[in-house]
Design a protein around this motif. Structure first.
Motif, PDB file in Angstrom:
ATOM      1  N   PHE A   1      42.918  41.844  29.374  1.00  0.00           N
ATOM      2  CA  PHE A   1      44.250  41.826  29.986  1.00  0.00           C
ATOM      3  C   PHE A   1      44.187  41.913  31.509  1.00  0.00           C
ATOM      4  O   PHE A   1      45.226  41.925  32.162  1.00  0.00           O
ATOM      5  N   ARG A   2      42.985  41.967  32.062  1.00  0.00           N
ATOM      6  CA  ARG A   2      42.845  41.945  33.515  1.00  0.00           C
ATOM      7  C   ARG A   2      42.955  40.516  34.025  1.00  0.00           C
ATOM      8  O   ARG A   2      42.574  39.559  33.356  1.00  0.00           O
ATOM      9  N   GLU A   3      43.485  40.369  35.253  1.00  0.00           N
ATOM     10  CA  GLU A   3      43.606  39.047  35.834  1.00  0.00           C
ATOM     11  C   GLU A   3      42.235  38.406  35.982  1.00  0.00           C
ATOM     12  O   GLU A   3      41.298  39.030  36.481  1.00  0.00           O
ATOM     13  N   PHE A   4      42.124  37.155  35.552  1.00  0.00           N
ATOM     14  CA  PHE A   4      40.944  36.314  35.695  1.00  0.00           C
ATOM     15  C   PHE A   4      39.751  36.774  34.854  1.00  0.00           C
ATOM     16  O   PHE A   4      38.667  36.236  34.992  1.00  0.00           O
TER      17      PHE A   4
ATOM     18  N   ASP B   1      30.711  26.130  27.020  1.00  0.00           N
ATOM     19  CA  ASP B   1      32.166  26.204  26.846  1.00  0.00           C
ATOM     20  C   ASP B   1      32.833  26.310  28.197  1.00  0.00           C
ATOM     21  O   ASP B   1      32.694  27.295  28.900  1.00  0.00           O
ATOM     22  N   GLN B   2      33.591  25.281  28.567  1.00  0.00           N
ATOM     23  CA  GLN B   2      34.268  25.276  29.869  1.00  0.00           C
ATOM     24  C   GLN B   2      35.779  25.203  29.719  1.00  0.00           C
ATOM     25  O   GLN B   2      36.486  24.798  30.635  1.00  0.00           O
ATOM     26  N   SER B   3      36.304  25.547  28.545  1.00  0.00           N
ATOM     27  CA  SER B   3      37.723  25.308  28.263  1.00  0.00           C
ATOM     28  C   SER B   3      38.552  26.570  28.251  1.00  0.00           C
ATOM     29  O   SER B   3      39.617  26.600  27.679  1.00  0.00           O
ATOM     30  N   GLN B   4      38.086  27.611  28.872  1.00  0.00           N
ATOM     31  CA  GLN B   4      38.786  28.881  28.728  1.00  0.00           C
ATOM     32  C   GLN B   4      39.948  29.048  29.691  1.00  0.00           C
ATOM     33  O   GLN B   4      40.776  29.921  29.510  1.00  0.00           O
ATOM     34  N   GLY B   5      40.013  28.237  30.728  1.00  0.00           N
ATOM     35  CA  GLY B   5      41.109  28.398  31.668  1.00  0.00           C
ATOM     36  C   GLY B   5      40.771  29.423  32.739  1.00  0.00           C
ATOM     37  O   GLY B   5      39.626  29.818  32.919  1.00  0.00           O
ATOM     38  N   ALA B   6      41.818  29.849  33.452  1.00  0.00           N
ATOM     39  CA  ALA B   6      41.616  30.740  34.603  1.00  0.00           C
ATOM     40  C   ALA B   6      41.598  32.211  34.234  1.00  0.00           C
ATOM     41  O   ALA B   6      41.252  33.047  35.055  1.00  0.00           O
ATOM     42  N   GLY B   7      41.999  32.556  33.023  1.00  0.00           N
ATOM     43  CA  GLY B   7      41.997  33.961  32.629  1.00  0.00           C
ATOM     44  C   GLY B   7      43.221  34.716  33.086  1.00  0.00           C
ATOM     45  O   GLY B   7      43.140  35.911  33.367  1.00  0.00           O
ATOM     46  N   LEU B   8      44.366  34.019  33.161  1.00  0.00           N
ATOM     47  CA  LEU B   8      45.605  34.667  33.583  1.00  0.00           C
ATOM     48  C   LEU B   8      46.582  34.889  32.433  1.00  0.00           C
ATOM     49  O   LEU B   8      47.501  35.689  32.543  1.00  0.00           O
ATOM     50  N   GLY B   9      46.404  34.152  31.337  1.00  0.00           N
ATOM     51  CA  GLY B   9      47.397  34.156  30.266  1.00  0.00           C
ATOM     52  C   GLY B   9      47.682  35.525  29.687  1.00  0.00           C
ATOM     53  O   GLY B   9      48.840  35.945  29.583  1.00  0.00           O
ATOM     54  N   LEU B  10      46.640  36.266  29.296  1.00  0.00           N
ATOM     55  CA  LEU B  10      46.854  37.562  28.657  1.00  0.00           C
ATOM     56  C   LEU B  10      47.365  38.605  29.640  1.00  0.00           C
ATOM     57  O   LEU B  10      48.096  39.521  29.255  1.00  0.00           O
TER      58      LEU B  10
END
Length: 411
Positions: free
Chosen positions: A352-355, A364-373
């Motif tokens: 739940f931390r940003e990024f 695996d390069q499809s995880q995104g920026a890590g902002l969603g949660l």
């Protein structure tokens, strides 16, 4: 944190000899000519000498602060602060017996004010404040109780309360400083991460542009257009997430309280993700009991989309099961369960931390920026909801959002 305090304290101490010179001059004006000149000069030399010692040590420390041990520096500064406080408090011991009651009271007021000023000089360190102010107040109080013994217990008690109050103020300031340091570090981390995450798609866009210039065929055009469209969508999502995160952090996220059907909204969102799930061979299964909640429909939709999007990203085979139900306590439950790779116990809070991104599989390069949660948790908190995670490595994850009943307390 200790290094920050030491650095700030050292910078303040560079200016203290001048401040102390005014203090010595003011006391000289009060005590002259009652106090013997030799006594005043010896005390002045001691006080200014200690202040110059503190300033000299601070001047030596500042260029080396990153290389020296902060805890040891803090201890040395505490010792120097205690000596400086003792020299200031010594003025009452030496001068009060020679002065009239009015002059005694004036010096006491000055010393108690100096003890309070020590909070800012110590830049929010409780221990530096305690060391300095204790010896200032001790020197100010003891001769007063000897010269005026009729109320010595009241004086000692009030002085103790005042000293404890100064420490508490310093402690609260210390917490504010600590939070500001964390905010600055988090800001620097976010800027560095955003710069890195933006650089990759922008570099890819430049490469695709070069491909279009060098190989402008129909086949290349079609494939490159599809890739560019995918990159632009990812960039748009990242920028939208950053904007929302900024608004939530600053308390400027617009919310509206409406009564709406959670199950209907979730069904529509599941339909949006049908093609994305099918492309990976996944099924989105729905068990949607009729549920009404009161809150911001846009925020709830954002929570649902982020959870389903994450479930699809981290699931290679199987299904995503989305459930809405009404609990006995009146809470509405949104549950998004996947059959993905799962999350370890140590990472279930970190996600739940940003990024922050769960340790990726190789390639695996499809995880995104890590902002969603991070946005999910902040929006849930904004609505008075709570979010729970249940996960087993290799078996999948379940994200549950518990919304308060329509007549519950919404934040």
């Amino acid at each position: 944190m200790t290094r920050e305090v030491v650095t700030l304290h050292a910078r303040v101490l560079l200016h203290m000899p001048l401040v102390q010179l005014f203090f010595v001059g003011g006391l000289g004006w009060i005590v002259y000519p009652t106090v013997p000149l030799q006594t005043f000069l010896l005390w002045s030399a001691l006080t200014l000498g200690l202040e110059l010692l503190r300033a000299t040590f601070a001047w030596w420390v500042l260029p080396r602060v990153e290389k020296l041990r902060p805890n040891r520096l803090h201890a040395v500064f505490m010792a120097l602060d205690a000596l400086a406080g003792a020299s200031v408090g010594l003025s009452a011991v030496l001068f009060l017996p020679h002065l009239s009651f009015v002059s005694q009271a004036l010096i006491e007021i000055i010393l108690f004010s100096i003890a309070a000023a020590g909070v800012s000089v110590a830049v929010s360190s409780r221990y530096m404040t305690a060391a300095y102010s204790f010896l200032v107040l001790l020197g100010a109080t003891l001769p007063w109780t000897v010269l005026h013994p009729d109320k010595h217990w009241a004086v000692l008690g009030l002085t103790l309360i005042y000293w404890l109050f100064l420490i508490r103020v310093a402690g609260e300031s210390e917490q504010l400083l600590y939070r500001s340091v964390l905010i600055r570090q988090e800001r620097d981390r976010i800027i560095a991460t955003v710069s890195h995450d933006l650089r990759q798609p922008l570099h890819a866009l430049s490469l695709y542009g070069a491909v279009l210039v060098s190989h402008p065929s129909d086949r290349t055009l079609q494939e490159t257009r599809r890739n560019i469209d995918h990159i632009v969508r990812d960039l748009e999502k990242m920028l939208t997430d950053l904007l929302d995160l900024s608004k939530i952090s600053e308390g400027n996220y617009p919310t509206q309280q409406n009564l709406f059907s959670l199950d209907t909204m979730v069904a529509d969102i599941c339909a949006e993700f049908h093609s994305a799930a099918s492309a990976k061979g996944l099924e989105i299964r729905r068990t949607l009991a009729p549920v009404k909640i009161s809150g911001d429909k846009v925020a709830v939709a954002r929570i649902t989309r982020n959870l389903i999007d994450n479930a699809i990203k981290f699931t290679e085979q199987g299904e995503i099961h989305v459930t809405t139900s009404l609990m006995q306590e009146g809470d509405a439950l949104l549950d998004v369960t996947d059959t993905g790779k799962g999350i370890s116990d140590t990472e279930q809070e970190l996600i739940f931390r940003e990024f922050y991104q769960v340790t990726p599989s190789e390639g695996d390069q499809s995880q995104g920026a890590g902002l969603g949660l991070s946005i999910v948790r902040r929006l849930a908190k904004l609505m008075g909801a709570r979010i729970l995670v249940k996960s087993v490595l290799g078996q999948g994850s379940s994200f549950q959002v518990w919304f308060p009943p329509p007549n519950g307390n919404l934040q």
